[in-house]
Motif scaffolding. Sequence first.
Motif, short mmCIF file in Angstrom:
data_model
loop_
_atom_site.label_atom_id
_atom_site.label_comp_id
_atom_site.label_asym_id
_atom_site.label_seq_id
_atom_site.Cartn_x
_atom_site.Cartn_y
_atom_site.Cartn_z
N ASP A 137 52.89 -6.45 40.22
CA ASP A 137 51.67 -7.07 40.90
C ASP A 137 50.44 -6.00 40.17
OD1 ASP A 137 52.88 -6.76 43.25
OD2 ASP A 137 52.68 -5.32 43.98
N ARG A 146 50.22 -9.53 37.17
CA ARG A 146 50.19 -10.91 38.10
C ARG A 146 48.84 -10.67 37.88
NH1 ARG A 146 54.29 -9.94 42.12
NH2 ARG A 146 56.70 -10.62 40.69
N GLU A 147 47.72 -9.71 38.62
CA GLU A 147 46.55 -8.87 38.56
C GLU A 147 45.66 -9.35 37.27
OE1 GLU A 147 43.00 -6.08 40.49
OE2 GLU A 147 45.79 -5.36 40.53
N LYS A 148 45.77 -8.99 36.50
CA LYS A 148 45.22 -8.50 34.83
C LYS A 148 45.71 -10.19 34.65
CE LYS A 148 44.04 -4.58 34.99
NZ LYS A 148 41.94 -4.36 35.14
N PRO A 169 46.50 -13.80 35.48
CA PRO A 169 47.07 -14.59 36.21
C PRO A 169 48.36 -15.81 35.98
CG PRO A 169 44.62 -14.59 36.61
CD PRO A 169 44.52 -13.27 35.20
#
Length: 292
Positions: free
Chosen positions: A209, A212-214, A216
């Motif tokens: 997670d 994926r946030e840092k 894209p």
Amino acid sequence: MQEFDVQDSIKGIWDKLGGWLDSIILGLPNFLVAVLVFILFIFIAKYVGKIFDRLFRKQIKQDSIRLMTVKVIKAIVILIGFFIALGLLNLDKVLTSVLAGAGVVGLAIGLALQGTLNNTFSGLILSFLPELQIGDWVETNGYAGSVSEINLRNIVIKQSDNNYVVIPNSKIVEEPFKNYSRTKRSRVFVNCGVGYESDLEMVRDLTLDLIREKFPQQSNEEVEFMYQEFGDSSINFVVRFWADVSKNRDILIAQNKAIIAIKKAFDEKDINIPFPIRTIDFSNKLSLNKGE
């Protein structure tokens, strides 16, 4: 009789020198004109090269091809000026004789300069090779850097420490090279480890997670998390993700960003990233003073 021969010889030498001097004086204007014409063609070649360089910038996207083509055009213009200069000096017959013997001389020179000619032909190959262009970041022959020049002898690479490395063209053609700039996005690897007491599934989900946030991911891209081994002090894993990478520095920046984010997230969740531990035993069972 002997004095008469000496006088005749001296007179003949002076006559010969006088004839040469007259020829030099008569040919001096042609010589000066020939030199001026040759210099003029050098300047013409310079400006013609600039004109064609501007034209090719719009039509030829590959810089190496454009630069090599401009150099050939400039060389042709200078060669034309050289032939015209020889014509002004009435050396056409000399030029014909030189060209007649050029085949034999060229063969001898070719045998003597096999390495140089190999680099020259390799330079032509590299100039028209789309996988290698000026400005690309490459790794080859143990060096890494940005390609700053491609000529008929070598390529010049500017390393990250601002030093230049000159590599013969034949080495580039014969050895494999890695070009970071051919793809806009590449996969980045980050290795880490967690303590044996950790909840491995929670660690995996948290890391996925976070990455994926840092970073894209685009279509057909995904973040991958894999445990690799039971280490001496930790269970080690690797996380792989896609990022905008066109040179080695971009990889380091992405890894730095990911490592900082992972460490911060693990600290908030009290997830231990252990370091190797060494136990030192100071007991001396063979002490000489044991009896005392």
